[in-house]
Motif scaffolding. Structure first.
Motif, short mmCIF file in Angstrom:
data_model
loop_
_atom_site.label_atom_id
_atom_site.label_comp_id
_atom_site.label_asym_id
_atom_site.label_seq_id
_atom_site.Cartn_x
_atom_site.Cartn_y
_atom_site.Cartn_z
N SER A 185 -49.83 40.92 -11.19
CA SER A 185 -49.77 39.34 -11.31
C SER A 185 -51.16 38.72 -10.75
N ASP A 186 -51.85 39.58 -9.61
CA ASP A 186 -53.00 38.94 -9.25
C ASP A 186 -54.17 39.44 -9.78
N PHE A 198 -57.55 31.63 -21.51
CA PHE A 198 -57.55 31.26 -23.04
C PHE A 198 -56.93 32.04 -23.60
N LEU A 199 -56.92 33.45 -23.63
CA LEU A 199 -56.24 34.54 -24.37
C LEU A 199 -54.91 34.68 -24.02
N LEU A 200 -54.61 34.19 -22.67
CA LEU A 200 -53.14 34.54 -22.24
C LEU A 200 -52.25 33.10 -22.82
N ALA A 201 -53.04 32.00 -22.81
CA ALA A 201 -52.26 30.86 -23.32
C ALA A 201 -52.07 31.13 -25.03
N HIS A 202 -53.07 31.82 -25.71
CA HIS A 202 -52.58 31.97 -26.94
C HIS A 202 -51.69 33.14 -27.31
N GLU A 203 -51.46 34.23 -26.21
CA GLU A 203 -50.63 35.15 -26.19
C GLU A 203 -49.07 34.55 -26.15
N ARG A 204 -49.12 33.68 -25.22
CA ARG A 204 -47.81 33.01 -24.96
C ARG A 204 -47.20 32.03 -25.98
N VAL A 220 -41.26 31.85 -21.06
CA VAL A 220 -39.97 32.10 -19.93
C VAL A 220 -38.83 32.25 -21.00
N LYS A 221 -38.58 31.09 -21.62
CA LYS A 221 -37.31 30.84 -22.26
C LYS A 221 -36.91 32.01 -23.47
N GLY A 222 -38.11 32.13 -23.96
CA GLY A 222 -37.95 33.06 -25.08
C GLY A 222 -37.94 34.55 -24.63
N THR A 223 -38.41 34.94 -23.33
CA THR A 223 -38.18 36.24 -23.28
C THR A 223 -36.68 36.36 -22.56
N GLU A 224 -36.25 35.53 -21.84
CA GLU A 224 -34.85 35.52 -21.45
C GLU A 224 -34.10 35.66 -22.59
N ILE A 225 -34.18 34.73 -23.54
CA ILE A 225 -33.25 35.13 -24.80
C ILE A 225 -33.29 36.49 -25.22
N GLN A 226 -34.30 37.02 -25.56
CA GLN A 226 -34.66 38.35 -25.90
C GLN A 226 -33.83 39.41 -25.07
N GLN A 227 -34.16 39.32 -23.86
CA GLN A 227 -33.42 40.07 -23.01
C GLN A 227 -31.89 39.99 -23.03
N ARG A 228 -31.40 38.62 -23.16
CA ARG A 228 -29.74 38.67 -23.25
C ARG A 228 -29.39 39.13 -24.39
N LEU A 229 -30.17 38.95 -25.37
CA LEU A 229 -29.69 39.39 -26.73
C LEU A 229 -29.43 40.98 -26.60
N THR A 230 -30.29 41.60 -26.23
CA THR A 230 -30.18 43.09 -25.95
C THR A 230 -29.07 43.58 -25.04
N ARG A 281 -36.66 44.88 -20.72
CA ARG A 281 -37.04 44.20 -19.42
C ARG A 281 -38.31 44.19 -19.35
N LYS A 282 -39.12 44.73 -19.93
CA LYS A 282 -40.64 44.56 -19.93
C LYS A 282 -41.01 43.02 -20.35
N THR A 283 -40.19 42.25 -20.99
CA THR A 283 -40.72 41.01 -21.49
C THR A 283 -41.02 39.98 -20.48
N SER A 284 -40.16 39.96 -19.47
CA SER A 284 -40.29 38.94 -18.37
C SER A 284 -41.34 39.48 -17.51
N ILE A 285 -42.09 40.82 -17.68
CA ILE A 285 -42.94 41.15 -16.63
C ILE A 285 -44.46 40.96 -17.48
N TYR A 286 -44.28 41.28 -18.62
CA TYR A 286 -45.76 41.43 -19.05
C TYR A 286 -46.32 39.81 -19.70
N GLY A 287 -47.34 39.73 -20.11
CA GLY A 287 -48.04 38.45 -20.62
C GLY A 287 -48.05 37.35 -19.28
N GLY A 288 -48.03 37.84 -18.02
CA GLY A 288 -48.40 37.00 -17.17
C GLY A 288 -46.30 36.87 -16.71
N SER A 289 -46.20 37.47 -15.61
CA SER A 289 -44.77 37.49 -15.32
C SER A 289 -44.02 36.14 -15.34
#
Lengths: 384, 398
Positions: free
Chosen positions: B134-135, B239-245, B321-331, B375-383
């Motif tokens: 994260s740092d 800049f890249l992280l904003a695009h990734e998100r 945040v919301k996208g990954t929470e939903i992906q996780q809930r789905l699985t 579970r990786k999704t809420s950790i990667y791309g900036g937790s």
């Protein structure tokens, strides 16, 4: 797909926002709420002057040619200002029924709604009916050409200020049958109508409304006799979209006040907004508000789609906004600490309004159940 | 405001649907839920799209973007999700490419963009380090100038699918004396075949080899592989992280997932009746679908404001945040739905030749593995906690 507002809609927002800022500040509102009347008819007249009361109606009906999106714009501003005047009961509900009425009904009532002269309240809930719109003990018995109404309607918002009621009653069938429900327009001063008026916890006024052998003519029926439920659901879905927009406005202010307070209030030598545990909670409030805006747009834009789509959209929005409103309201008070508990601060009043919005026109559980039921209807026959 | 598709948009949808139907590789059908795909499988659809000119819709047109409106891009992802299409991986298309075409020089654009578009060149991301998660700005990998080269030394980790990569983009410290950790970092493109790079697999809890450790020992990289200005890399990284998100919400894919979940729940039985008829479970699905609808409209609003000229800003953190929470809930709900048959291990025990694939109903395959993996999704791309920090700072001003 287009998410832009029209120029007219932007004008409505700007002028209403100015009016509320200048004449509907929190102290003024408090005085109005505590006054004997509980509202300002002169404010209602100003709303009429701004065109708000005719904004959502078609030009053929004498309106400004807008629709539910215009009502959404109005209601969001009302939510920001905690406006108590009865826009949803009179314009969205009263107007929503009457614009679907006969030409004679439109002439007699709708123009008065748009001018502000007629103020409507929607008498649909009953002491034992909870959120089921068809669970009616109020009856309308055929009597010659007309009907005789008997029954007790519960928590009719805006009734103390109303000139007329839209009343749902059973004309045939058993207590919870979907068939056999009809809709009537009844003047408040009709023989046999009585009310018990009281304030609500969120600063408005409501009444228990009693109908005792109230005679109305056949021309009082709005829509089809015995087949009123689809119409009632249509109008309540429009009302749901409108109060979702109101909730968005209230959430926005409750959140902004909380963020501002966290910047001012110091503990342990620093503004409490520097604490990450509070920052993240305020971010969660922000995200809940954004999701609520999205759901309000969604439900409003789907009001004219097919019946199942419309109902699912309204219920989905009501569930989401009920949850978001509860979260934002509770956290706004929590982060304000003891001050959030005081009547003096506005934030608690936003909390109260958001709380009441959840139970209006069906709460979270009711709409989650309705949504689920409608989804099953959508399914292929896989579940054999 | 309206949700209608214009006749042109309907024609576009039909064109896209037809193209996907005729060209989506047959060998990829039904492969969507697996994590252990070959390089060829990962790239198959990407290569078809590259030939058609549709592999990089979001790019500016002059670099090979399609010039589609936000509505067309919405239609595009919906249509791909309908068939569970395996979309081009983000590392080249939506991560390094926007940095190259925004901050790179003409030579870099000419050299790298065509291979990303066509799917010929595989990229990996050298951001995280064992001591810099994260740092991220505390990263220690160094790039020291030596004549016409930078010499890289250090260790990167969580390098996703680096085992297939031809190129990587690395954040390296070029000025160790800079006052703030964010200063003195550079963004460098590295040919993964350069001597001194060692990629070691990390096995994850679901049994897959998806990420790696990447060790860099005296790796000599030509200075022309520096993107933008030396020591300004942090700006490009953000800049890249904003695009990734902004691509991370995964709405269309999650919608398809809800559909699949509903089908599973209509086949699984509880007391002889479909699980879907249990009010408890049906309402969990409803809640998930309602949350997904909110996300969908938030994404549409974001796309609309992007189309109005505002680039992806801190609002994209909500989508993450919301996208990954939903992906996780789905699985999570999918695993709940399959009951006992969540247990057989799809990837088996290495070396035993024994795996539990196909023991239960097909729909139970990988249900647990996918849940663990997501579970990786809420950790990667900036937790998701870091996303909240971003919103708190950039939007709330706290």
């Amino acid at each position: 797909m287009d998410f832009n507002f029209t120029e007219e809609q932007n004008m409505i927002r700007d002028s209403l926002s100015r009016l509320i800022r200048e004449q509907y500040d929190f102290d003024t509102r408090r005085k109005v709420v505590e006054s004997e009347a509980g509202w300002r008819p002169e404010m209602w007249a100003q709303f009429a002057e701004l065109g708000l009361l005719m904004a959502p109606f078609s030009e053929e009906d004498g309106g400004l040619g807008g629709g539910p999106i215009d009502a959404m714009v109005v209601m969001e501003e009302f939510g920001k200002g905690l406006v108590v005047e009865p826009y949803v009961p009179s314009v969205v509900c009263g107007g929503g029924f009457l614009k679907r009425g006969t030409d004679a009904q439109k002439e007699e009532y709708l123009s008065g709604i748009m001018s502000g002269e007629n103020v409507f309240a929607f008498a649909y809930a009953e002491p034992r009916g909870r959120y089921n719109l068809a669970d009616l003990e109020t009856t309308a018995k055929k009597d010659g050409a007309g009907y005789v109404l008997n029954g007790h309607k519960a928590v009719v918002i805006g009734a103390p200020w109303a000139t007329h009621f839209v009343v749902t009653a059973r004309t045939s069938g058993d207590r919870r049958d979907s068939k056999g429900v009809s809709v009537f327009v009844v003047a408040k001063d009709a023989q046999g109508v009585s009310t018990r008026d009281y304030p609500t916890v969120d600063g408005r006024r409501a009444s228990e409304v009693y109908f005792e052998n109230v005679s109305v003519g056949a021309e009082a029926v709005i829509g089809e006799v015995d087949n009123g439920l689809p119409l009632i659901e249509t109008v309540t879905d429009e009302a749901i979209a409108a109060i979702c927009a109101e909730a968005c406005g209230a959430m926005k202010v409750a959140h902004a006040m909380t963020v501002e307070y966290s910047r001012q209030r110091k503990q342990f030598g620093v503004p409490i907004g520097k604490f990450q545990v509070l920052q993240h909670r305020m971010v969660d409030m922000f995200m809940e508000h954004e999701q609520s805006i999205s759901m309000t747009y969604m439900a409003t834009l789907k009001l004219d789609e097919d019946e199942v789509t419309r109902k699912k959209a309204a219920s989905a929005a009501k569930v989401r906004i009920g949850q978001a409103g509860r979260f934002i309201g509770q956290e706004a008070v929590q982060i304000h600490g003891g001050m959030g508990m005081t009547d003096e601060l506005a934030v608690g009043h936003y909390f109260k309004r958001l709380t009441m919005i959840d139970s209006e026109f069906g709460n979270i559980d009711h709409h989650l159940k309705r949504y689920t039921g409608l989804t099953e209807m959508d399914l292929p026959a896989a579940a054999e | 405001m309206n949700l209608d598709f214009s006749p042109e948009e309907i024609a576009f949808r039909n064109e896209v649907r037809e193209f996907i139907r005729e060209n989506y590789p047959k060998e990829l059908e039904g492969i969507g839920s697996r994590e252990d795909l070959t390089r060829e499988e990962f790239l198959a659809w990407h290569k078809v799209l590259g030939k058609k000119g549709w592999s990089t819709p979001a790019w500016p047109e002059k670099y090979g973007g399609t010039g589609w409106t936000s509505t067309q891009r919405y239609i595009w992802s919906e249509e791909n999700a309908r068939v569970d299409a395996l979309m081009p991986l983000p590392f080249g298309v939506s991560m390094v490419a926007p940095v190259i075409y925004t901050f790179g020089n003409e030579e870099q654009k000419a050299r790298h963009l065509p291979g990303i578009r066509s799917g010929e060149v595989w990229w990996c991301q050298g951001y995280s380090e064992p001591g810099a998660g994260s740092d991220l700005a505390s990263l220690k990998t160094t790039a020291v100038r030596d004549g016409d080269h930078y010499v890289l030394n250090g260790q990167k980790t969580w390098t996703t699918l680096a085992q297939h990569a031809d190129w990587g983009f690395f954040l390296c410290r070029t000025d160790p004396t800079a006052k703030k950790p964010q200063e003195g970092i550079s963004f460098i493109l590295v040919d993964m075949n350069t001597p001194g790079i060692e990629v070691k697999p990390i096995k994850l809890i679901d049994g897959t080899h998806e990420v790696n450790e990447t060790w860099l020992t005296d790796v000599r990289v030509p200075v022309e592989n520096l993107v933008g200005t030396e020591n300004e890399g942090w700006t490009y990284a953000k800049f890249l992280l904003a695009h990734e998100r902004s691509g991370i919400a995964g709405v269309a894919r999650s919608k398809r997932g809800v559909e699949r979940l509903r089908n599973i729940a209509s086949e699984e039985l509880v007391d002889g009746k479909p699980l879907l008829q249990s009010q408890d479970f049906a309402r969990k699905i409803s809640q998930l679908e309602i949350d997904l609808t909110a996300l969908e409209f938030t994404e549409l609003r974001t796309l609309a404001s992007e189309a109005a000229g505002k680039g992806p800003g801190p609002e994209s953190s909500i989508l993450k945040v919301k996208g990954t929470e939903i992906q996780q809930r789905l699985t999570e709900l999918t695993l709940e739905a399959v009951g006992n048959y969540g247990a057989p291990y799809g990837y088996g025990m290495e070396g035993t030749g024994n795996d539990g694939f196909g023991v239960g109903p097909d729909h139970a395959n990988f249900a647990a593995e996918t849940y663990f993996n997501m579970r990786k999704t809420s950790i990667y791309g900036g937790s998701n906690e870091i996303q909240r920090n971003i919103i708190s700072k950039m939007i709330l001003g706290l």
